[in-house]
Design an enzyme around this catalytic site. Structure first.
Site, mmCIF file in Angstrom:
data_model
loop_
_atom_site.group_PDB
_atom_site.id
_atom_site.type_symbol
_atom_site.label_atom_id
_atom_site.label_comp_id
_atom_site.label_asym_id
_atom_site.label_seq_id
_atom_site.Cartn_x
_atom_site.Cartn_y
_atom_site.Cartn_z
ATOM 1 N N ASN A 110 -4.962 -2.524 8.864
ATOM 2 C CA ASN A 110 -4.316 -1.848 7.733
ATOM 3 C C ASN A 110 -4.865 -2.433 6.435
ATOM 4 O O ASN A 110 -5.621 -3.403 6.438
ATOM 5 C CB ASN A 110 -2.792 -1.991 7.811
ATOM 6 N N LYS A 111 -4.463 -1.849 5.332
ATOM 7 C CA LYS A 111 -4.931 -2.246 3.995
ATOM 8 C C LYS A 111 -5.016 -3.761 3.826
ATOM 9 O O LYS A 111 -4.100 -4.490 4.213
ATOM 10 C CB LYS A 111 -3.951 -1.681 2.959
ATOM 11 N N CYS A 136 0.829 -1.207 0.000
ATOM 12 C CA CYS A 136 0.000 0.000 0.000
ATOM 13 C C CYS A 136 0.865 1.259 0.000
ATOM 14 O O CYS A 136 2.041 1.216 -0.347
ATOM 15 C CB CYS A 136 -0.977 -0.011 1.180
ATOM 16 N N ASP A 181 -3.622 1.682 9.555
ATOM 17 C CA ASP A 181 -4.771 2.568 9.589
ATOM 18 C C ASP A 181 -5.121 2.871 11.035
ATOM 19 O O ASP A 181 -5.337 4.009 11.415
ATOM 20 C CB ASP A 181 -5.959 1.918 8.883
#
Ligand SMILES: Nc1ncnc2c1ncn2[C@@H]1O[C@H](COP(=O)(O)O)[C@@H](O)[C@H]1O
Ligand SMILES: Nc1ncnc2c1ncn2[C@@H]1O[C@H](COP(=O)(O)O)[C@@H](O)[C@H]1O
Lengths: 323, 323
Positions: free
Chosen positions: B213-214, B134, B203
């Site tokens: 997270n992603k 990401c 995140d």
């Protein structure tokens, strides 16, 4: 000494220029070529016929040096021929053995997908959520058979970058009526918690049961293991890779970067970005629960038995068409 | 009783309608709104000022009920204000404390990325191959700082379907001169063998150090663990998620299927294919080696300390703007 017939040369040419494609079709064509050689041969002695067959096998073998199914088909037929020849078969006996072995190989290969479906479906339970990756006829056969047996399954299909084979799989499964959930490859761990079984295909399988398959397979098998979810690999026996028994590593094909980033876009990228596009990865046998073959369901550790039984592979080995 | 000033209402409106965007900017604007309230207040008593600040904080809080950075900024300032107020600060003392806390938060936040880069770079060694996923400003700061220190690194960047943030990361790293290898997400295990460190962003981070997270982050961390490769998560402290301390689960946002398959194409798909598009996954703390914050490098188990020290979060908690 005898001659290789025109049909063999034509089939070899078609394999070489990819008019004949796909692991199964290539293998069946190669076996059929040997069958034609045995049928049409004008040999007068078993020595002469055996010599022709060896020449034919070599020509066919050399069309695709890195294929797995092609040499396996040749081995299947020639291994059986060699036993007969060594045991002193006469001309008609040798001819019969070779024709018969070729027909057997072709028949088994044509039935393989169906039988894999039947064996594999026994391991699928009503209500199972199955995860699959890429597009594998053998893996689909397992799910389709289970569905047709009335098992209410649902399949999570990963899109399979860079070539999106997941789309083909999703649509094929959907066409049979199976409910499909389509996700990006990265979502495999997120949805492994709701997954009951993983069913994937194989490009080839090594002597120790390691599975060479579409890039991403190993990651899915890894997280399946983490979740105590079984990873089942559906693969015809001609995908087992005999050369690995002599230490050869399977070559992991590196494909064109433009499959990942379209050429037009890639041209605009800075020079210090390289795009790497490996077609396959290797899943260690520890992450594979079973391999579903048309002969039955085996543990990865039995890969060596398949190599021995099907192709006459032994620890001291020369190809049956060599001397 | 006192009133909330217009500036606060305007900032709240801009956060709500997404004119102010990005975790860092939102957080700094919220802190700045409280600073303005303290500066411009016409309150005559500490009670009156504290009441205004609580009202302002509530208005700001409600603009984005699921954000992490926004309430954390409010908590940072209001926690410090509350201590002063409870200890009997007079009007000017309370005003000073709040203005100071807001400035401190904004300063720290602006410097955070830089400091994360400095701390993280110490863990990068000359010659390291780093894998990232990401696009994370904090993770990039680590790699960029290491590179600027003369460490000869190479970075494997995953494309990050469905939104291809990997492209942004690859180009940004390349623009600093760093050599980049760009691969599909599925190749993470295949190339983990040549990887020395994994550096990714977050995140948000839960009280037990789990990393949201992603989508795909957890798979990479999993295979890194399998390979004894360290997974380092670069994240500003305002990404730690206090509500998880009260048992709240972080909501995993489900995004539109058309991010995965373009709308035109999706229309033609059979109805029994559902496309699921989760934005994030959760990486368990066991797969995270360290979290690199602007306060220093901490183990995931210290997430709770960050929550306590930065935001005054305690086991019996009410928001500092509630009573
Ligand atoms: N290119 C290859 N050809 C044949 N076998 C391989 C190859 N790469 C890995 N293996 C085998 O695959 C298994 C998994 O390897 P790894 O994923 O590196 O743990 C091991 O049992 C290796 O012996
Ligand atoms: N939605 C969520 N919100 C907060 N924590 C979570 C959430 N999902 C999982 N966790 C935590 O993340 C870790 C990893 O979970 P798992 O990936 O399911 O093993 C565990 O420590 C959970 O407590």
């Amino acid at each position: 000494m005898g001659e290789v017939i025109r049909d063999v040369l034509e089939i070899a040419e078609k394999i070489k220029n990819m008019e004949i494609r796909g692991a199964g079709k290539i293998a069946r064509s190669a076996a059929y070529a040997l069958q034609l050689q045995a049928e049409k041969s004008r040999a007068q002695t078993p020595d002469e016929l055996w010599d022709e067959l060896k020449k034919a096998a070599k020509i066919l073998y050399e069309t695709r040096p890195t294929a797995v199914s092609l040499p396996n088909a040749l081995r299947y037929v020639m291994h059986r021929g060699k036993i007969a020849y060594s045991n002193g078969a006469d001309l008609e006996q040798l001819r019969f053995v070779v024709i018969n072995a070729a027909k057997e190989f072709i028949h088994n290969s044509e039935k393989a997908i169906e039988r894999i479906g039947e064996f594999g479906a026994k391991r699928i339970e009503d209500g199972d959520v199955i995860m699959t990756h890429c597009h594998s006829k053998a893996a689909i056969s397992v799910m389709k058979t289970a569905w047709e047996q009335g098992k209410n399954i649902k399949v999570i299909v990963t899109e399979t970058r860079p070539k999106w084979q997941g789309k083909i799989t999703a649509k094929e499964l959907a066409s049979y009526g199976i409910p499909v959930i389509y996700v990006v490859d990265s979502a495999a761990r997120h949805y492994m918690k709701m997954t009951d079984k993983v069913v994937m295909g194989a490009d080839s399988i090594t002597v120790n049961g390691a599975v060479i398959n579409k890039i991403g397979t190993a990651l899915i098998a890894l997280t399946a293991k983490e979740h105590r979810v079984w990873t089942m690999i559906a693969a015809e026996t001609y995908k087992f890779h005999p050369e690995t028994m002599l230490g050869q590593l399977v070559e992991i094909e590196m494909r064109d970067p433009t499959e990942v980033i379209p050429e037009e876009e890639l041209k605009t990228w800075p020079k210090n970005i390289e795009v790497w596009n490996p077609a396959f990865d290797v899943t260690p046998p520890e992450y594979v629960d079973v391999i579903i073959t048309e002969r039955g369901i085996i543990p990865p550790s039995a890969a060596i038995d398949i190599l021995k039984e099907e192709f006459g592979w032994a620890l001291k080995y020369t190809e049956p068409w060599e001397d």
